[in-house]
Enzyme design. Structure first.
Site, PDB file in Angstrom:
ATOM      1  N   ARG A 122       0.861  -1.192   0.000  1.00 51.93           N
ATOM      2  CA  ARG A 122       0.000   0.000   0.000  1.00 51.93           C
ATOM      3  C   ARG A 122       0.894   1.238   0.000  1.00 51.93           C
ATOM      4  NH1 ARG A 122      -4.776  -2.549   1.725  1.00 51.93           N
ATOM      5  NH2 ARG A 122      -5.975  -1.184   0.387  1.00 51.93           N
ATOM      6  N   GLN A 127      -0.391   2.514  -6.132  1.00 48.33           N
ATOM      7  CA  GLN A 127      -1.831   2.807  -6.043  1.00 48.33           C
ATOM      8  C   GLN A 127      -2.595   2.397  -7.296  1.00 48.33           C
ATOM      9  OE1 GLN A 127      -2.454   6.863  -4.864  1.00 48.33           O
ATOM     10  NE2 GLN A 127      -2.257   6.364  -2.703  1.00 48.33           N
ATOM     11  N   ASP A 130      -3.513  -1.232  -7.219  1.00 48.07           N
ATOM     12  CA  ASP A 130      -4.038  -1.695  -5.938  1.00 48.07           C
ATOM     13  C   ASP A 130      -5.474  -2.202  -6.063  1.00 48.07           C
ATOM     14  OD1 ASP A 130      -4.710  -2.097  -3.340  1.00 48.07           O
ATOM     15  OD2 ASP A 130      -4.035  -0.149  -2.621  1.00 48.07           O
ATOM     16  N   SER A 133      -7.833  -1.922  -3.022  1.00 48.94           N
ATOM     17  CA  SER A 133      -8.481  -0.622  -2.849  1.00 48.94           C
ATOM     18  C   SER A 133      -9.615  -0.428  -3.840  1.00 48.94           C
ATOM     19  CB  SER A 133      -7.476   0.516  -3.024  1.00 48.94           C
ATOM     20  OG  SER A 133      -6.611   0.555  -1.930  1.00 48.94           O
TER      21      SER A 133
HETATM   22  P1  NAD Z   1      -8.428  -3.106   6.030  1.00 46.71           P
HETATM   23  O1  NAD Z   1      -9.406  -3.660   5.035  1.00 46.71           O
HETATM   24  O2  NAD Z   1      -7.263  -3.940   6.422  1.00 46.71           O
HETATM   25  O3  NAD Z   1      -9.249  -2.745   7.372  1.00 46.71           O
HETATM   26  C1  NAD Z   1     -10.356  -1.859   7.316  1.00 46.71           C
HETATM   27  C2  NAD Z   1     -10.265  -0.861   8.449  1.00 46.71           C
HETATM   28  O4  NAD Z   1     -10.595  -1.507   9.682  1.00 46.71           O
HETATM   29  C3  NAD Z   1      -8.902  -0.225   8.661  1.00 46.71           C
HETATM   30  O5  NAD Z   1      -9.017   1.178   8.555  1.00 46.71           O
HETATM   31  C4  NAD Z   1      -8.508  -0.674  10.054  1.00 46.71           C
HETATM   32  O6  NAD Z   1      -7.761   0.311  10.746  1.00 46.71           O
HETATM   33  C5  NAD Z   1      -9.852  -0.892  10.698  1.00 46.71           C
HETATM   34  N1  NAD Z   1      -9.840  -1.737  11.907  1.00 46.71           N
HETATM   35  C6  NAD Z   1      -9.124  -2.863  12.144  1.00 46.71           C
HETATM   36  N2  NAD Z   1      -9.413  -3.339  13.369  1.00 46.71           N
HETATM   37  C7  NAD Z   1     -10.340  -2.512  13.911  1.00 46.71           C
HETATM   38  C8  NAD Z   1     -11.039  -2.473  15.154  1.00 46.71           C
HETATM   39  N3  NAD Z   1     -10.842  -3.390  16.087  1.00 46.71           N
HETATM   40  N4  NAD Z   1     -11.914  -1.466  15.359  1.00 46.71           N
HETATM   41  C9  NAD Z   1     -12.109  -0.515  14.405  1.00 46.71           C
HETATM   42  N5  NAD Z   1     -11.487  -0.482  13.222  1.00 46.71           N
HETATM   43  C10 NAD Z   1     -10.611  -1.472  12.982  1.00 46.71           C
HETATM   44  O7  NAD Z   1      -7.930  -1.669   5.598  1.00 46.71           O
HETATM   45  P2  NAD Z   1      -7.648  -1.072   4.157  1.00 46.71           P
HETATM   46  O8  NAD Z   1      -8.845  -0.386   3.675  1.00 46.71           O
HETATM   47  O9  NAD Z   1      -7.091  -2.158   3.323  1.00 46.71           O
HETATM   48  O10 NAD Z   1      -6.554   0.011   4.483  1.00 46.71           O
HETATM   49  C11 NAD Z   1      -5.422  -0.341   5.268  1.00 46.71           C
HETATM   50  C12 NAD Z   1      -4.386   0.762   5.280  1.00 46.71           C
HETATM   51  O11 NAD Z   1      -3.769   0.889   4.013  1.00 46.71           O
HETATM   52  C13 NAD Z   1      -4.925   2.136   5.589  1.00 46.71           C
HETATM   53  O12 NAD Z   1      -3.960   2.828   6.350  1.00 46.71           O
HETATM   54  C14 NAD Z   1      -5.054   2.801   4.269  1.00 46.71           C
HETATM   55  O13 NAD Z   1      -5.025   4.214   4.324  1.00 46.71           O
HETATM   56  C15 NAD Z   1      -3.807   2.257   3.620  1.00 46.71           C
HETATM   57  N6  NAD Z   1      -3.887   2.293   2.166  1.00 46.71           N
HETATM   58  C16 NAD Z   1      -2.821   2.856   1.493  1.00 46.71           C
HETATM   59  C17 NAD Z   1      -2.845   2.863   0.102  1.00 46.71           C
HETATM   60  C18 NAD Z   1      -1.693   3.426  -0.663  1.00 46.71           C
HETATM   61  O14 NAD Z   1      -1.008   4.288  -0.187  1.00 46.71           O
HETATM   62  N7  NAD Z   1      -1.454   2.901  -1.860  1.00 46.71           N
HETATM   63  C19 NAD Z   1      -3.912   2.333  -0.583  1.00 46.71           C
HETATM   64  C20 NAD Z   1      -4.966   1.784   0.144  1.00 46.71           C
HETATM   65  C21 NAD Z   1      -4.934   1.765   1.538  1.00 46.71           C
END
Ligand code: NAD
Length: 371
Positions: A122, A127, A130, A133
């Site tokens: 990530r 991106q 991804d 996402s």
């Molecule tokens: P994910 O699907 O792994 O999880 C969904 C959300 O659930 C996350 O925000 C996580 O913090 C939250 N979560 C986990 N346990 C929890 C709990 N007990 N209570 C409440 N919330 C809880 O997450 P994702 O959508 O795949 O994103 C993961 C990370 O990757 C984020 O920081 C996101 O900003 C980052 N990201 C970065 C890029 C990039 O830069 N290319 C792209 C996508 C996502």
């Protein structure tokens, strides 16, 4: 080199790995594009459109795989597809490596070079590749539509001659990609939205979408260096529970999206909380396939407890197959562009993206946790 696009066979899968609109990009990589007939049918891309874009069509997956150099899929290969894959083939798809260790072993044994899209890091540079996402955003959007369909109330506030209807109150738990899109969608429909995430770093993103952040201060780190959530201690879980229960009680709709990579989804919404919700309220649990964030969640089913409907939808991206396939295809082509150089695959594992998502190569499993 032949690149093959198969028709997905898993039940409920309506997406296709490549849409006609990106075939020109594959041809620019000097690839010959071969598509299994009917591959785009469920996502409304006809064989004629693939042919017009320059693809060759064929009936049987077996004959296609016999001469395939690159195979692009959405779901992991089924047994008959795996059997037909030739050593040295490059396979790209959502291969569910943690959930399917036997497949990983078989891919290594068959000397398949497999790229699991779940492992794309990530980082900013990745991106455009991804898939997690692009598909999670669709799930977040559709979750809100499902909730609106099941709720016996309007989402927006409406002032009518028959009285004023209050806006629906929506709580989003987990504000990653899916959760943020769910917030945006619920706001567009006029709901009052609040959101909670164990990573307090997302507070500003939540607020910028017009939602209120449910603040729970914990005495521990809640995020990994990669930006993912960590599993929190029992004491923290108790604290979260005590604060969240009031917010769940007041919500008409709760959408849960919380995940911790490689682990069972955290259980957040308890029977006690659900029992305090008003009859007619709706919960949509997007973590259903990973065990669920709520008591009562059953993947692929709707459970009603004391008048509260708890939906556990699976594979929501496949329910919006046109855009899901378009985005998936663009993500996959971008990854392929970083692998294919002058018409041949070049596995440069100094590239952190390729290094992270290539799970098997030359007969070996490349990811330590999968060995
Ligand atoms: P994910 O699907 O792994 O999880 C969904 C959300 O659930 C996350 O925000 C996580 O913090 C939250 N979560 C986990 N346990 C929890 C709990 N007990 N209570 C409440 N919330 C809880 O997450 P994702 O959508 O795949 O994103 C993961 C990370 O990757 C984020 O920081 C996101 O900003 C980052 N990201 C970065 C890029 C990039 O830069 N290319 C792209 C996508 C996502």
């Amino acid at each position: 080199m032949n690149v093959v696009i198969l028709k997905e066979v898993k039940s409920g899968e309506a997406r296709v790995a490549i849409v006609p609109g990106v075939i020109a990009k594959l041809k620019n990589l000097n690839l010959k594009v071969k598509v299994q007939k009917g591959a785009g049918e469920k996502s409304f891309f006809s064989d004629a459109e693939y042919a017009q874009a320059g693809a060759e069509l064929s009936d049987s997956h077996a004959s296609l795989l016999e001469n395939a150099d690159v195979v692009l899929k959405v779901q992991p290969p089924e047994k008959n597809e795996l059997d037909a894959l030739q050593p040295g083939t490059l396979l790209i798809g959502l291969l569910n490596p943690y959930g399917n260790p036997e497949l990983v072993k078989s891919l290594a044994k068959k000397k398949i070079t497999a790229f699991a899209l779940e492992f794309i890091p990530r980082i900013s540079r990745a991106q455009s590749m991804d898939v997690l996402s692009s598909q999670a955003a669709i799930a977040g959007y559709k979750a809100v539509l499902l909730a609106a369909m099941h709720l016996g109330k309007y989402f927006p506030m409406l002032t009518t001659a028959a009285g004023t209807m209050k806006p629906a109150r929506v709580l989003i738990v987990g504000a990653g990609v899916a959760g943020l899109q769910a917030i945006a969608t619920a706001r567009r429909l006029g709901a009052i939205v609040e959101a909670y995430d164990v990573r307090s770093q997302v507070k500003e993103e939540i607020q910028s979408l017009g939602a209120k952040f449910v603040d729970v201060t914990l005495d521990e780190d809640t995020a990994t260096q990669g930006g993912y959530a960590k599993e929190v201690s029992s004491a923290s879980k108790e604290k979260i529970k005590n604060i969240l229960k009031e917010h769940v009680k007041n919500a008409d709709v709760v959408i849960t999206t919380a995940q911790v990579p490689g682990k069972k989804a955290p259980r957040i919404v308890t029977e006690e909380m659900i029992s305090q919700m008003s009859a007619g309220s709706v919960i949509v649990d997007l973590a259903a396939e990973q065990g669920g964030n709520c008591d009562f969640t059953k993947a692929g089913e709707t459970v009603v407890h004391k008048g509260v409907s708890i939906l556990g939808p699976v594979n929501l991206p496949a329910t919006i197959p046109v855009h899901a396939s378009q985005m998936y295809a663009r993500n996959v082509v971008t990854l392929l562009q970083s692998i294919i150089k002058e018409g041949t695959p070049c596995f440069n594992f100094n590239d952190e993206v390729l290094n992270a998502c290539c799970i098997t190569h030359e007969g070996k499993i490349r990811v330590e946790e999968l060995k």
